[in-house]
Scaffold this motif. Structure first.
Motif, PDB file in Angstrom:
ATOM      1  N   SER A   1       0.827  -1.207   0.000  1.00 56.20           N
ATOM      2  CA  SER A   1       0.000   0.000   0.000  1.00 56.20           C
ATOM      3  C   SER A   1       0.861   1.256   0.000  1.00 56.20           C
ATOM      4  O   SER A   1       0.522   2.244  -0.652  1.00 56.20           O
ATOM      5  N   ASP A   2       1.979   1.237   0.728  1.00 59.01           N
ATOM      6  CA  ASP A   2       2.873   2.402   0.727  1.00 59.01           C
ATOM      7  C   ASP A   2       3.386   2.697  -0.679  1.00 59.01           C
ATOM      8  O   ASP A   2       3.396   3.857  -1.113  1.00 59.01           O
ATOM      9  N   LYS A   3       3.802   1.665  -1.386  1.00 50.39           N
ATOM     10  CA  LYS A   3       4.298   1.849  -2.758  1.00 50.39           C
ATOM     11  C   LYS A   3       3.201   2.382  -3.668  1.00 50.39           C
ATOM     12  O   LYS A   3       3.419   3.314  -4.450  1.00 50.39           O
ATOM     13  N   LEU A   4       2.023   1.791  -3.561  1.00 45.92           N
ATOM     14  CA  LEU A   4       0.902   2.218  -4.392  1.00 45.92           C
ATOM     15  C   LEU A   4       0.493   3.650  -4.076  1.00 45.92           C
ATOM     16  O   LEU A   4       0.341   4.486  -4.980  1.00 45.92           O
ATOM     17  N   LEU A   5       0.337   3.949  -2.794  1.00 43.48           N
ATOM     18  CA  LEU A   5      -0.084   5.295  -2.398  1.00 43.48           C
ATOM     19  C   LEU A   5       0.956   6.354  -2.758  1.00 43.48           C
ATOM     20  O   LEU A   5       0.595   7.455  -3.188  1.00 43.48           O
TER      21      LEU A   5
ATOM     22  N   GLY B   1       3.019   6.181  -5.271  1.00 44.56           N
ATOM     23  CA  GLY B   1       2.951   6.339  -6.722  1.00 44.56           C
ATOM     24  C   GLY B   1       1.768   7.185  -7.161  1.00 44.56           C
ATOM     25  O   GLY B   1       1.903   8.079  -8.001  1.00 44.56           O
ATOM     26  N   VAL B   2       0.617   6.911  -6.571  1.00 40.87           N
ATOM     27  CA  VAL B   2      -0.589   7.676  -6.919  1.00 40.87           C
ATOM     28  C   VAL B   2      -0.437   9.132  -6.491  1.00 40.87           C
ATOM     29  O   VAL B   2      -0.739  10.047  -7.263  1.00 40.87           O
ATOM     30  N   ALA B   3       0.041   9.350  -5.271  1.00 40.22           N
ATOM     31  CA  ALA B   3       0.220  10.727  -4.790  1.00 40.22           C
ATOM     32  C   ALA B   3       1.215  11.474  -5.664  1.00 40.22           C
ATOM     33  O   ALA B   3       0.994  12.636  -6.024  1.00 40.22           O
ATOM     34  N   GLY B   4       2.302  10.807  -6.038  1.00 40.57           N
ATOM     35  CA  GLY B   4       3.291  11.434  -6.903  1.00 40.57           C
ATOM     36  C   GLY B   4       2.720  11.791  -8.269  1.00 40.57           C
ATOM     37  O   GLY B   4       2.992  12.870  -8.806  1.00 40.57           O
ATOM     38  N   ALA B   5       1.919  10.883  -8.817  1.00 43.25           N
ATOM     39  CA  ALA B   5       1.311  11.137 -10.130  1.00 43.25           C
ATOM     40  C   ALA B   5       0.341  12.311 -10.065  1.00 43.25           C
ATOM     41  O   ALA B   5       0.346  13.181 -10.948  1.00 43.25           O
ATOM     42  N   VAL B   6      -0.483  12.336  -9.027  1.00 35.38           N
ATOM     43  CA  VAL B   6      -1.440  13.442  -8.886  1.00 35.38           C
ATOM     44  C   VAL B   6      -0.699  14.759  -8.711  1.00 35.38           C
ATOM     45  O   VAL B   6      -1.050  15.771  -9.344  1.00 35.38           O
ATOM     46  N   ASN B   7       0.326  14.778  -7.886  1.00 35.74           N
ATOM     47  CA  ASN B   7       1.095  16.012  -7.686  1.00 35.74           C
ATOM     48  C   ASN B   7       1.780  16.454  -8.969  1.00 35.74           C
ATOM     49  O   ASN B   7       1.841  17.656  -9.260  1.00 35.74           O
ATOM     50  N   LYS B   8       2.264  15.512  -9.745  1.00 41.59           N
ATOM     51  CA  LYS B   8       2.923  15.858 -11.016  1.00 41.59           C
ATOM     52  C   LYS B   8       1.916  16.458 -11.988  1.00 41.59           C
ATOM     53  O   LYS B   8       2.188  17.497 -12.616  1.00 41.59           O
TER      54      LYS B   8
ATOM     55  N   VAL C   1      -3.601  16.105  -1.205  1.00 50.39           N
ATOM     56  CA  VAL C   1      -3.128  14.793  -1.657  1.00 50.39           C
ATOM     57  C   VAL C   1      -2.466  14.067  -0.489  1.00 50.39           C
ATOM     58  O   VAL C   1      -2.728  12.886  -0.257  1.00 50.39           O
ATOM     59  N   GLU C   2      -1.642  14.763   0.261  1.00 49.28           N
ATOM     60  CA  GLU C   2      -0.968  14.126   1.400  1.00 49.28           C
ATOM     61  C   GLU C   2      -1.974  13.712   2.468  1.00 49.28           C
ATOM     62  O   GLU C   2      -1.843  12.649   3.077  1.00 49.28           O
ATOM     63  N   GLY C   3      -2.985  14.527   2.693  1.00 49.95           N
ATOM     64  CA  GLY C   3      -4.029  14.175   3.662  1.00 49.95           C
ATOM     65  C   GLY C   3      -4.794  12.927   3.246  1.00 49.95           C
ATOM     66  O   GLY C   3      -5.051  12.039   4.065  1.00 49.95           O
ATOM     67  N   ALA C   4      -5.130  12.845   1.962  1.00 49.35           N
ATOM     68  CA  ALA C   4      -5.831  11.666   1.453  1.00 49.35           C
ATOM     69  C   ALA C   4      -4.931  10.447   1.517  1.00 49.35           C
ATOM     70  O   ALA C   4      -5.371   9.345   1.869  1.00 49.35           O
ATOM     71  N   ARG C   5      -3.657  10.627   1.198  1.00 47.78           N
ATOM     72  CA  ARG C   5      -2.704   9.510   1.229  1.00 47.78           C
ATOM     73  C   ARG C   5      -2.553   8.989   2.654  1.00 47.78           C
ATOM     74  O   ARG C   5      -2.553   7.792   2.904  1.00 47.78           O
ATOM     75  N   THR C   6      -2.459   9.896   3.613  1.00 47.34           N
ATOM     76  CA  THR C   6      -2.309   9.508   5.010  1.00 47.34           C
ATOM     77  C   THR C   6      -3.552   8.770   5.507  1.00 47.34           C
ATOM     78  O   THR C   6      -3.444   7.750   6.192  1.00 47.34           O
ATOM     79  N   ALA C   7      -4.724   9.260   5.160  1.00 48.84           N
ATOM     80  CA  ALA C   7      -5.968   8.605   5.578  1.00 48.84           C
ATOM     81  C   ALA C   7      -6.075   7.203   4.982  1.00 48.84           C
ATOM     82  O   ALA C   7      -6.454   6.250   5.681  1.00 48.84           O
ATOM     83  N   ALA C   8      -5.724   7.059   3.723  1.00 44.41           N
ATOM     84  CA  ALA C   8      -5.769   5.744   3.083  1.00 44.41           C
ATOM     85  C   ALA C   8      -4.738   4.809   3.710  1.00 44.41           C
ATOM     86  O   ALA C   8      -5.003   3.624   3.926  1.00 44.41           O
ATOM     87  N   ASP C   9      -3.571   5.342   4.034  1.00 47.41           N
ATOM     88  CA  ASP C   9      -2.504   4.528   4.625  1.00 47.41           C
ATOM     89  C   ASP C   9      -2.912   3.983   5.993  1.00 47.41           C
ATOM     90  O   ASP C   9      -2.564   2.857   6.348  1.00 47.41           O
ATOM     91  N   LYS C  10      -3.655   4.764   6.742  1.00 42.72           N
ATOM     92  CA  LYS C  10      -4.111   4.317   8.067  1.00 42.72           C
ATOM     93  C   LYS C  10      -5.105   3.160   7.959  1.00 42.72           C
ATOM     94  O   LYS C  10      -5.217   2.360   8.882  1.00 42.72           O
ATOM     95  N   ALA C  11      -5.819   3.078   6.836  1.00 41.24           N
ATOM     96  CA  ALA C  11      -6.841   2.052   6.664  1.00 41.24           C
ATOM     97  C   ALA C  11      -6.254   0.695   6.258  1.00 41.24           C
ATOM     98  O   ALA C  11      -6.913  -0.324   6.431  1.00 41.24           O
ATOM     99  N   VAL C  12      -5.031   0.685   5.740  1.00 41.48           N
ATOM    100  CA  VAL C  12      -4.430  -0.559   5.250  1.00 41.48           C
ATOM    101  C   VAL C  12      -3.062  -0.740   5.884  1.00 41.48           C
ATOM    102  O   VAL C  12      -2.291   0.200   5.978  1.00 41.48           O
ATOM    103  N   GLY C  13      -2.760  -1.938   6.283  1.00 50.28           N
ATOM    104  CA  GLY C  13      -1.434  -2.260   6.789  1.00 50.28           C
ATOM    105  C   GLY C  13      -1.317  -2.117   8.291  1.00 50.28           C
ATOM    106  O   GLY C  13      -2.303  -2.161   9.011  1.00 50.28           O
ATOM    107  N   THR C  14      -0.091  -1.943   8.734  1.00 46.44           N
ATOM    108  CA  THR C  14       0.205  -1.978  10.165  1.00 46.44           C
ATOM    109  C   THR C  14       0.515  -0.609  10.751  1.00 46.44           C
ATOM    110  O   THR C  14       0.646  -0.488  11.966  1.00 46.44           O
TER     111      THR C  14
END
Length: 69
Positions: free
Chosen positions: A32-36, A38-45, A55-68
């Motif tokens: 999920s870190d790699k995917l998020l 990549g997506v955040a980088g693409a959107v920012n670009k 974008v960072e806020g959305a990435r952080t929220a999504a990261d909290k939902a998946v993984g450890t």
């Protein structure tokens, strides 16, 4: 199969204990870190970093939902 059926199946799938365990695994965190990132980088670009904070806020929220972490 309508949208309501698909939504119900998705909720059942995500509610399964084995699925929840998999989503909270270290492997899921790494993927999920790699995917998020990549997506955040693409959107920012694409947006020229105009929405970097959102974008960072959305990435952080999504990261909290998946993984450890």
């Amino acid at each position: 199969m309508g949208l309501e059926d698909i939504t119900k199946k998705a909720q059942e799938f995500l509610g399964d204990n084995k699925v929840q365990e998999a989503l909270k695994s270290e492997k899921a965190e790494d993927l999920s870190d790699k995917l998020l990132d990549g997506v955040a980088g693409a959107v920012n670009k694409i947006t020229g970093d105009k929405f970097d904070e959102q974008v960072e806020g959305a990435r952080t929220a999504a990261d909290k939902a998946v993984g450890t972490e």
